[in-house]
Design an enzyme around this catalytic site. Structure first.
Site, PDB file in Angstrom:
ATOM      1  N   LYS A 250       6.562  -2.014   1.921  1.00 40.90           N
ATOM      2  CA  LYS A 250       5.369  -1.426   2.564  1.00 40.90           C
ATOM      3  C   LYS A 250       4.177  -2.371   2.389  1.00 40.90           C
ATOM      4  O   LYS A 250       3.294  -2.131   1.565  1.00 40.90           O
ATOM      5  CB  LYS A 250       5.085  -0.040   1.980  1.00 40.90           C
ATOM      6  CG  LYS A 250       4.166   0.809   2.857  1.00 40.90           C
ATOM      7  CD  LYS A 250       4.228   2.259   2.432  1.00 40.90           C
ATOM      8  CE  LYS A 250       3.158   3.109   3.091  1.00 40.90           C
ATOM      9  NZ  LYS A 250       3.261   3.198   4.542  1.00 40.90           N
TER      10      LYS A 250
ATOM     11  N   GLU B 225      12.247   2.352  14.308  1.00 38.61           N
ATOM     12  CA  GLU B 225      11.366   3.422  13.823  1.00 38.61           C
ATOM     13  C   GLU B 225      10.104   3.409  14.673  1.00 38.61           C
ATOM     14  O   GLU B 225      10.009   2.650  15.634  1.00 38.61           O
ATOM     15  CB  GLU B 225      11.031   3.209  12.344  1.00 38.61           C
ATOM     16  CG  GLU B 225      10.354   1.875  12.049  1.00 38.61           C
ATOM     17  CD  GLU B 225      10.048   1.656  10.577  1.00 38.61           C
ATOM     18  OE1 GLU B 225       9.902   2.634   9.828  1.00 38.61           O
ATOM     19  OE2 GLU B 225       9.930   0.478  10.188  1.00 38.61           O
TER      20      GLU B 225
ATOM     21  N   LEU C  40      11.042   1.138   7.257  1.00 39.00           N
ATOM     22  CA  LEU C  40      10.443   1.624   6.022  1.00 39.00           C
ATOM     23  C   LEU C  40      11.145   2.940   5.680  1.00 39.00           C
ATOM     24  O   LEU C  40      11.246   3.825   6.533  1.00 39.00           O
ATOM     25  CB  LEU C  40       8.947   1.878   6.196  1.00 39.00           C
ATOM     26  CG  LEU C  40       8.289   2.333   4.892  1.00 39.00           C
ATOM     27  CD1 LEU C  40       8.129   1.154   3.938  1.00 39.00           C
ATOM     28  CD2 LEU C  40       6.952   2.985   5.147  1.00 39.00           C
TER      29      LEU C  40
ATOM     30  N   TYR D 181       0.836  -1.202   0.000  1.00 35.95           N
ATOM     31  CA  TYR D 181       0.000   0.000   0.000  1.00 35.95           C
ATOM     32  C   TYR D 181       0.866   1.245   0.000  1.00 35.95           C
ATOM     33  O   TYR D 181       2.066   1.175   0.222  1.00 35.95           O
ATOM     34  CB  TYR D 181      -0.954  -0.001   1.201  1.00 35.95           C
ATOM     35  CG  TYR D 181      -0.303   0.303   2.533  1.00 35.95           C
ATOM     36  CD1 TYR D 181       0.511  -0.636   3.155  1.00 35.95           C
ATOM     37  CD2 TYR D 181      -0.476   1.535   3.149  1.00 35.95           C
ATOM     38  CE1 TYR D 181       1.118  -0.354   4.376  1.00 35.95           C
ATOM     39  CE2 TYR D 181       0.129   1.826   4.363  1.00 35.95           C
ATOM     40  CZ  TYR D 181       0.918   0.870   4.980  1.00 35.95           C
ATOM     41  OH  TYR D 181       1.530   1.151   6.171  1.00 35.95           O
TER      42      TYR D 181
END
Ligand code: PMP
Length: 287
Positions: free
Chosen positions: A147, A180, A205, A33
């Protein structure tokens, strides 16, 4: 006005927009996505988002279900039909519908869904007061650079943050380093004034906002380094903040129970937020 979604070539009322129960996105999280921010009616960083989508698809060997140029037209059409000024375009692509079996199906047609959602800009209070984050172990897989819609560890981390009254969860690897956030990239400014964020790699990411903010960091001539940093270093930092397509540059003022700096958003975070705001409707924008 009722919401409209795009599903495999058709514009349909959002309430009726659906995919088959045997879609591999639903069965196996076999899909990817993107979230493209919309600010003042403009798409922010459209090309980098589509480049990352292309990379995610290639890594999973899913063919583009639609040509890139046609996708861009459909994104604009979805935006037009859901008229709003600020929000997001959500694009999801999956390997398609097939009889449930783990290996790739031979014949499935990849599926594409585009939705648009009105979202208020991040609140002024959040930017002026900063937010709290908690730390949780990073229990994700080894390809966080893709992702994918497989977000269960992120969902659990964000829920834990929500229950702790925090905005975000920072994920911590086995070495004690912050990878993250649950849905954002993590940054600190050390006591020595060095801006630090973890380098791109399989553990995070590679955020599009991170990329654009790094560009602004270079333009501002700020000292920065891409290296891992530990949770302990973050707690002792002068500043901390997160970046993402929906939170822009959001200052962090508390990590677990530790107050960051003087407990107020730091000057570098504020400077980068201001620069990024300009970028969103300037160099980063397309109509
Ligand atoms: N890391 C993760 C795990 C995310 O889900 C996101 C948001 N998609 C980000 C980082 C930030 O990426 P971007 O700036 O492209 O929104």
């Amino acid at each position: 006005m009722s919401r409209i979604a795009y599903v495999n070539g058709r514009y349909v009322p959002h309430r009726q927009a659906s995919v088959h129960v045997e879609d591999r996105g639903y069965q196996f999280a076999d899909g990817v996505y993107e979230v493209v921010p919309v600010v003042d009616d403009l798409l922010v960083d459209e090309e980098p988002h589509l480049d990352r989508l292309d990379r995610s698809l290639r890594e999973l060997r899913i063919a583009w279900p639609i040509r890139r140029a046609a996708l861009k037209i459909a994104m604009r059409e979805v935006l037009r039909r859901n008229y709003f000024q600020h929000g997001i375009i959500y694009i999801q692509m999956t390997r398609g519908v097939a009889r449930r079996d783990h290996p790739f199906p031979k014949l499935a047609q990849p599926a594409v869904v585009i939705t648009a959602a009105r979202r208020p800009r991040p609140g002024a209070a959040m930017m002026e007061d900063g937010v709290k984050v908690i730390s949780v172990p990073d229990i994700r897989w080894g390809r966080c650079d893709i992702k994918t819609v497989s977000l269960l560890p992120n969902v659990l981390a964000k829920q834990q943050a929500r229950e702790a009254g925090a905005y975000e969860a920072w994920l911590v690897d086995e070495d004690g380093n912050v990878t993250e956030g649950g849905s954002s990239n993590a940054w600190i400014v050390t006591r020595e004034g060095e801006l630090v964020t973890r380098p791109s790699g399989h553990e995070i990411l590679s955020g599009i906002t991170r990329r654009s903010v790094l560009q602004l960091v270079r333009e501002e001539g700020l000292d920065f380094v891409e290296r891992p940093f530990s949770l302990e270093e973050a707690k002792r930092a002068r500043e901390a903040f997160v970046t993402s397509a929906t939170s822009y540059v959001t200052p962090v003022v508390e990590i677990d129970e530790a107050v960051v700096g003087n407990g107020k958003p730091g000057s570098i975070a504020q400077k980068l937020y201001a620069a990024y705001r300009g970028y969103m409707t300037g160099a980063g924008a397309t109509r």
